[in-house]
Write a protein that holds these residues in place. Structure first.
Motif, PDB file in Angstrom:
ATOM      1  N   LEU A   1      -5.850  -3.397  -6.432  1.00  0.00           N
ATOM      2  CA  LEU A   1      -5.249  -2.708  -7.572  1.00  0.00           C
ATOM      3  C   LEU A   1      -4.378  -1.545  -7.111  1.00  0.00           C
ATOM      4  N   ALA A   2      -4.894  -0.751  -6.185  1.00  0.00           N
ATOM      5  CA  ALA A   2      -4.166   0.446  -5.748  1.00  0.00           C
ATOM      6  C   ALA A   2      -2.815   0.079  -5.136  1.00  0.00           C
ATOM      7  N   ARG A   3      -2.788  -0.974  -4.333  1.00  0.00           N
ATOM      8  CA  ARG A   3      -1.510  -1.313  -3.696  1.00  0.00           C
ATOM      9  C   ARG A   3      -0.521  -1.854  -4.720  1.00  0.00           C
ATOM     10  N   THR A   4      -1.029  -2.590  -5.692  1.00  0.00           N
ATOM     11  CA  THR A   4      -0.131  -3.075  -6.735  1.00  0.00           C
ATOM     12  C   THR A   4       0.453  -1.908  -7.525  1.00  0.00           C
ATOM     13  N   GLN A   5      -0.402  -0.935  -7.828  1.00  0.00           N
ATOM     14  CA  GLN A   5       0.071   0.227  -8.581  1.00  0.00           C
ATOM     15  C   GLN A   5       1.087   1.045  -7.785  1.00  0.00           C
ATOM     16  N   ALA A   6       0.870   1.144  -6.467  1.00  0.00           N
ATOM     17  CA  ALA A   6       1.811   1.906  -5.636  1.00  0.00           C
ATOM     18  C   ALA A   6       3.192   1.265  -5.688  1.00  0.00           C
ATOM     19  N   ARG A   7       3.198  -0.060  -5.631  1.00  0.00           N
ATOM     20  CA  ARG A   7       4.490  -0.744  -5.645  1.00  0.00           C
ATOM     21  C   ARG A   7       5.153  -0.668  -7.028  1.00  0.00           C
TER      22      ARG A   7
ATOM     23  N   LYS B   1       0.819  -1.217   0.000  1.00  0.00           N
ATOM     24  CA  LYS B   1       0.000   0.000   0.000  1.00  0.00           C
ATOM     25  C   LYS B   1       0.848   1.261   0.000  1.00  0.00           C
ATOM     26  N   VAL B   2       2.003   1.202   0.641  1.00  0.00           N
ATOM     27  CA  VAL B   2       2.883   2.378   0.647  1.00  0.00           C
ATOM     28  C   VAL B   2       4.020   2.196  -0.363  1.00  0.00           C
ATOM     29  N   GLY B   3       3.762   1.355  -1.356  1.00  0.00           N
ATOM     30  CA  GLY B   3       4.756   1.139  -2.411  1.00  0.00           C
ATOM     31  C   GLY B   3       5.971   0.379  -1.913  1.00  0.00           C
ATOM     32  N   GLY B   4       5.800  -0.331  -0.813  1.00  0.00           N
ATOM     33  CA  GLY B   4       6.977  -0.903  -0.167  1.00  0.00           C
ATOM     34  C   GLY B   4       7.060  -2.407  -0.211  1.00  0.00           C
ATOM     35  N   GLY B   5       8.163  -2.892   0.278  1.00  0.00           N
ATOM     36  CA  GLY B   5       8.380  -4.318   0.422  1.00  0.00           C
ATOM     37  C   GLY B   5       9.543  -4.522   1.359  1.00  0.00           C
TER      38      GLY B   5
ATOM     39  N   LEU C   1       5.208   7.424 -16.632  1.00  0.00           N
ATOM     40  CA  LEU C   1       4.850   6.013 -16.442  1.00  0.00           C
ATOM     41  C   LEU C   1       4.202   5.705 -15.095  1.00  0.00           C
ATOM     42  N   PRO C   2       4.751   6.198 -13.965  1.00  0.00           N
ATOM     43  CA  PRO C   2       4.087   5.857 -12.690  1.00  0.00           C
ATOM     44  C   PRO C   2       2.623   6.291 -12.684  1.00  0.00           C
ATOM     45  N   ARG C   3       2.362   7.511 -13.224  1.00  0.00           N
ATOM     46  CA  ARG C   3       0.989   8.018 -13.237  1.00  0.00           C
ATOM     47  C   ARG C   3       0.117   7.182 -14.174  1.00  0.00           C
ATOM     48  N   LEU C   4       0.640   6.836 -15.354  1.00  0.00           N
ATOM     49  CA  LEU C   4      -0.153   6.065 -16.312  1.00  0.00           C
ATOM     50  C   LEU C   4      -0.465   4.671 -15.775  1.00  0.00           C
ATOM     51  N   VAL C   5       0.516   4.075 -15.111  1.00  0.00           N
ATOM     52  CA  VAL C   5       0.277   2.780 -14.475  1.00  0.00           C
ATOM     53  C   VAL C   5      -0.819   2.925 -13.422  1.00  0.00           C
ATOM     54  N   GLY C   6      -0.756   4.048 -12.691  1.00  0.00           N
ATOM     55  CA  GLY C   6      -1.732   4.299 -11.635  1.00  0.00           C
ATOM     56  C   GLY C   6      -3.132   4.569 -12.164  1.00  0.00           C
ATOM     57  N   ALA C   7      -3.228   4.936 -13.438  1.00  0.00           N
ATOM     58  CA  ALA C   7      -4.540   5.269 -14.010  1.00  0.00           C
ATOM     59  C   ALA C   7      -5.259   4.063 -14.611  1.00  0.00           C
ATOM     60  N   VAL C   8      -4.575   2.921 -14.671  1.00  0.00           N
ATOM     61  CA  VAL C   8      -5.224   1.708 -15.198  1.00  0.00           C
ATOM     62  C   VAL C   8      -6.369   1.324 -14.259  1.00  0.00           C
TER      63      VAL C   8
ATOM     64  N   MET D   1     -16.164   0.948  -7.693  1.00  0.00           N
ATOM     65  CA  MET D   1     -16.085   1.541  -6.356  1.00  0.00           C
ATOM     66  C   MET D   1     -14.773   2.304  -6.200  1.00  0.00           C
ATOM     67  N   PRO D   2     -14.800   3.606  -5.972  1.00  0.00           N
ATOM     68  CA  PRO D   2     -13.519   4.297  -5.763  1.00  0.00           C
ATOM     69  C   PRO D   2     -12.934   3.928  -4.401  1.00  0.00           C
ATOM     70  N   THR D   3     -11.639   3.622  -4.385  1.00  0.00           N
ATOM     71  CA  THR D   3     -10.996   3.338  -3.101  1.00  0.00           C
ATOM     72  C   THR D   3      -9.939   4.416  -2.862  1.00  0.00           C
ATOM     73  N   ARG D   4      -9.654   4.647  -1.602  1.00  0.00           N
ATOM     74  CA  ARG D   4      -8.609   5.609  -1.266  1.00  0.00           C
ATOM     75  C   ARG D   4      -7.259   4.999  -1.614  1.00  0.00           C
ATOM     76  N   ARG D   5      -6.479   5.716  -2.391  1.00  0.00           N
ATOM     77  CA  ARG D   5      -5.199   5.143  -2.810  1.00  0.00           C
ATOM     78  C   ARG D   5      -4.033   6.064  -2.456  1.00  0.00           C
ATOM     79  N   ALA D   6      -2.869   5.468  -2.270  1.00  0.00           N
ATOM     80  CA  ALA D   6      -1.672   6.271  -2.034  1.00  0.00           C
ATOM     81  C   ALA D   6      -1.450   7.141  -3.269  1.00  0.00           C
ATOM     82  N   ARG D   7      -1.115   8.413  -3.039  1.00  0.00           N
ATOM     83  CA  ARG D   7      -0.861   9.279  -4.183  1.00  0.00           C
ATOM     84  C   ARG D   7       0.379   8.785  -4.924  1.00  0.00           C
ATOM     85  N   ILE D   8       0.230   8.609  -6.228  1.00  0.00           N
ATOM     86  CA  ILE D   8       1.362   8.125  -7.016  1.00  0.00           C
ATOM     87  C   ILE D   8       2.244   9.314  -7.385  1.00  0.00           C
ATOM     88  N   PRO D   9       3.475   9.359  -6.883  1.00  0.00           N
ATOM     89  CA  PRO D   9       4.330  10.511  -7.194  1.00  0.00           C
ATOM     90  C   PRO D   9       4.939  10.369  -8.598  1.00  0.00           C
ATOM     91  N   ALA D  10       5.410  11.456  -9.122  1.00  0.00           N
ATOM     92  CA  ALA D  10       6.039  11.435 -10.445  1.00  0.00           C
ATOM     93  C   ALA D  10       7.402  12.100 -10.356  1.00  0.00           C
TER      94      ALA D  10
END
Lengths: 442, 436
Positions: free
Chosen positions: B360-366, A86-90, B401-408, B1-10
């Motif tokens: 999905l959100a956590r996968t995108q954050a990572r 969730k925090v982009g971590g591992g 790319l991080p943002r585009l991945v996050g927009a899937v 359903m919108p979920t709260r997600r970590a902001r994807i930085p660029a």
């Protein structure tokens, strides 16, 4: 030659001085040392937790690393992994004969959460039975695969030959030993050895160092326990003897390994020895690579490296060579070692190695991950980043005479312990023409 | 359903693009936070372009590019890079070949000189060719022939999935083909593919844009102009019936399997392609991912599983045709059919039931972390930008790319999963021949 004009090689611009980035350090009440380094290049933070772990039961130690993140009272393994994601971590855990290491990275906005989860694992890893059983089987399979790799077999044989009865001699457990590990033994080992005293946490990234120390203190001050100290005896000196030939029938290559004496990073000979090693085989523009790869085509990637461990240092040279040229490759290796040990290097050779050593210090510090690993490796050996500045000064000051002297002292082929893994039926006779050979099965 | 997600930085790496009169395209991305630079030269030629009867030639040629050039003796390139405090390498991919250095920034001009010199002409001699054929054979022995799972699956799956020589052949090459390669072949390959118009130069890190531009013009400006060759169409039709293949690996102690499905064109249909990149991570990234949870932990039918796009794990550096791959290692006596069936079942479940809250959100954050971490190294930035320029004319895409991945979206990932049907799958099974 088709060139119509000869173009001169451009000179290098002035060297940029090595500057060590801003850092802060604090030792918490529980004995944990925390070092935070600022490198704001990307919005991430790298984490390295180095815990002294010498003299641990091998199979239990390996299983502890394999299952430490497998659950706590509050969270299952899957939940821990998801929370970190969730925090982009591992986070991952690894073990060597000196230390247990937890490593990871996350978005910098996730630092607090990652530290919380780290603390939860350190204080409450539960080693659930079903997970331990799954991971036990997986580890056994991984060991089996490793044991089919020539590089692993050669390394195993070399360590045994170098270290004899020292704890460094065997670094991979046998499958049967792993199969015998039960969760209770892991909980006991964790309680005995996973302690803050003597451990070093490194945080590197887009952080304000003092703020990162505060975050670490808030998360980890509750990690308690007295460190069970297990001093490692000093590694024994190398004892040269007959070449150890390990038979691996059907090999289409031989794995050549040589160990030579070396000194710790703080030893006065260290900088000069590092340069001598580079000139011998420590980088691509070395004598050994130019000889056995670029001139003779015996091998793809020969390499030599000074390896530092807490209980001692050793120089290891390794090459995978075609079976039919095994003995000639060994001959050239001894020739290059002997030549460096008896004839001073050329000044321009030394300058080239020196520039490489100084340049790669800059490169190693230029990413968050590189800086974190370097800081952690140094800290594990009682050093701080400012040692880089001292080391750079020693590299800059080493003379041809200094390098010639350490080459004679450490790199002479007479000091080498040699192991060859390969198809003994095809290589034993020609190796025996060079040196006495002692033969064993893989 | 919108979920709260970590902001994807660029990232906001600046990008300067221009082309020289000889057709060489240049990308500069300055960043003065550390005194180091990354230099990359990428040629638009790879394994897919090598001629029949010349398997492994693109890679062999990569070795020859280090063997001296117009003004440089054999070994000089290595010595000048390392003697400036830098490191270097090159690598051969399906669609491109790259050459690169990371150096302290005071070596910028030297690096440009070295790259320009070999772009004008490598020294292609019989002696160097024979020497590097030997070296490449040792490389193949160490990476493929003398170790378990050598070349699995990147060399062993394409011939199951594809029918044409460019897509199906062994990119490392057969010893016969390597040994029969000639200097004339090399000269021809150089003339055809190593044209200034077929290359991109990228420089990242501690540079001043005006100064770097002047140096690039000085060193590359008089490289003779040659246009890029026309790139053939490597398209192949998608599979309509399942393909399976099996081989015994004499050294492997345990079974393994890899399966792959074709995916949309990564360049012309990037929006259609991205959900597959995300899907691969949803399936396999870490202990919280679908297939790790199911196959490793619950069923214990595999000991490890991985998923990625592109046969060389290069989702943003590959052209069509390419694939989503899954590979797994099995315990002793493991049942490959059962593993493939379970994968099908999990894909079905994903397509039908969708993702769970937050998955999905956590996968995108990572994924964002991984992308940012890769670009933290100056060389990672230069290489990626060079290939993005070459294949898309869009090096700045790296920042997005991080943002585009996050927009899937979840719907896109579900739809992607729904296309991974058994009848479109090619798979290869490794039978353990080295059991103890």
């Amino acid at each position: 030659m088709t060139a119509t004009t000869v173009r001169p090689l451009p000179a290098l611009g002035p060297n940029r001085r090595l500057t060590v980035p801003k850092q802060a350090e604090r030792t918490l009440g529980n004995g944990l040392t925390v070092i935070a380094v600022r490198r704001p290049a990307v919005p991430l933070v790298e984490v390295r937790l180095w815990m002294p772990f010498g003299r641990t039961h091998l199979a239990r130690g390996a299983m502890l690393a394999q299952t430490m993140l497998a659950g706590t009272e509050a969270h299952s393994a899957t939940e821990i992994a998801a929370e970190l994601q969730k925090v982009g971590g591992g986070l991952s855990a690894g073990l060597d004969p000196d230390r247990l290491m937890l490593s990871g990275a996350s978005l910098v906005t996730g630092l607090d959460r990652m530290l919380e989860l780290l603390a939860e694992v350190l204080t409450g890893a539960s080693y659930p039975g079903d997970w331990v059983a799954t991971e036990r089987d997986r580890l056994v399979d991984h060991i089996q695969v490793a044991q089919s790799q020539p590089s692993h077999l050669a390394r195993t044989a070399l360590l045994k030959r170098i270290y004899g009865r020292h704890p460094y001699a065997v670094q991979t457990p046998e499958p049967d030993q792993v199969r015998a590990v039960r969760p209770a033994a892991l909980r006991k080992l964790h309680a005995e050895r996973v302690h803050p005293a003597g451990a070093v946490l490194v945080l590197v990234g887009d952080v304000r160092p003092e703020r990162a120390l505060d975050a670490a203190e808030a998360a980890l001050a509750g990690w308690r326990g007295d460190g069970h100290v297990a001093e490692l005896p000093p590694a024994p000196p190398l004892e040269p003897g007959p070449l150890l030939l390990i038979d691996r029938p059907g090999s289409v290559q031989s794995s050549l390994r040589l160990a030579l004496p070396a000194v710790p990073r703080t030893h006065p000979d260290h900088a000069a020895l590092q340069l001598a090693n580079l000139i011998f085989g420590g980088y691509f523009s070395s004598r050994w690579v130019e000889n056995i790869r670029e001139d003779k085509g015996y091998t793809y990637g020969p390499h030599s490296l000074v390896e530092h461990s807490v209980a001692g240092s050793v120089l290891v040279a390794g090459a995978e060579v075609a079976t039919e040229v095994t003995a000639p490759a060994l001959l050239e290796t001894s020739y290059e070692l002997g030549r460096l040990a008896t004839v001073p290097p050329k000044p321009d050779e030394l300058e080239q190695a020196r520039q490489y050593a100084l340049g790669t210090l800059q490169l190693g510090m230029s990413t968050q991950a590189g800086l974190a690993s370097l800081t952690s490796a140094y800290a594990g050996n009682g050093l701080r980043l400012d040692f880089l500045t001292e080391h750079a000064a020693r590299l800059a000051a080493a003379t041809v005479d200094d390098v010639a002297e350490v080459a004679a002292r450490y790199l002479a082929p007479a000091h080498a312990v040699t192991v060859v893994l390969g198809d003994a039926a095809r290589i034993a006779d020609s190796l025996a023409a060079l040196t006495p050979v002692h033969r064993e099965d893989a | 359903m919108p979920t709260r997600r970590a902001r994807i930085p660029a990232t906001k790496y600046p990008v300067e693009r221009f082309a020289l009169d000889n057709g060489l395209r240049v990308v500069l991305t300055p960043d003065r936070s550390a005194p180091v630079i990354g230099v990359a030269v990428v040629y638009d030629v790879g394994i897919r372009s090598e001629p029949e009867g010349r398997t492994g030639f693109a890679h062999l040629f990569e070795h020859l590019m280090f063997q001296g050039s117009e003004n440089l003796e054999k070994l000089a390139h290595f010595r000048h890079v390392q003697g400036a405090g830098g490191t270097f390498n090159g690598s051969t991919h399906l669609d491109y070949t790259d050459y690169f250095e990371t150096l302290p920034s005071n070596a910028l001009e030297r690096a440009l000189f070295l790259e320009a010199d070999r772009m004008r002409g490598p020294r292609l001699t019989e002696e160097n060719l024979r020497n590097q054929v030997d070296v490449v054979k040792e490389e193949i022995r160490v990476n493929v022939l003398n170790r378990p799972y050598g070349g699995f699956p990147w060399l062993t799956l394409p011939p199951v999935m594809f029918d044409t020589f460019p897509n199906a052949h062994d990119g490392y090459g057969s010893f016969d083909d390597l040994e029969s390669a000639t200097v004339a072949d090399a000269a021809d390959f150089f003339r055809r593919y190593y044209a200034s118009g077929n290359a991109v130069l990228a420089v990242s890190g501690d540079i001043d844009v005006a100064e770097a531009t002047a140096l690039i013009e000085r060193h590359f400006g008089d490289v003779p102009a040659r246009p890029a060759p026309e790139r053939p169409d490597f398209t192949e039709p998608d599979l309509t019936t399942e393909r399976r293949s099996t081989y015994t690996d004499a050294l492997a102690p345990l079974p393994a399997v890899a399966g792959a499905w074709r995916v949309p064109d990564p360049v012309t249909d990037f929006a259609g392609y991205l959900p597959y990149v995300v899907l691969a991570e949803v399936l396999t990234d870490g202990d919280a991912s679908r297939l790790v949870e199911r196959l490793v932990q619950r069923d214990r039918t595999v000991t490890g599983v991985g998923g990625y796009l592109g046969f060389m794990g290069d989702p943003f550096d590959v052209r069509d045709p390419t694939a989503l791959l899954l590979q797994a290692h099995l315990p002793p006596g493991g049942d490959v059919d059962k593993v493939l069936r379970t994968v099908d079942e999990e894909l079905d479940r994903l397509a039908t039931d969708g993702l769970v809250e937050g998955e999905l959100a956590r996968t995108q954050a990572r994924m964002a972390t991984h992308l940012l971490r890769d670009t933290d190294a100056v060389l990672g930035r230069a290489l990626r930008m060079a290939v993005l320029e070459q294949q898309r004319g869009e090096p700045g895409l790296l920042n997005d790319l991080p943002r585009l991945v996050g927009a899937v979206t979840e719907d896109q990932v579900r739809a992607a999963a729904a296309t991974l049907r058994p009848e479109r799958r090619a798979s290869v099974e490794v039978v353990a021949g080295g059991a103890q």
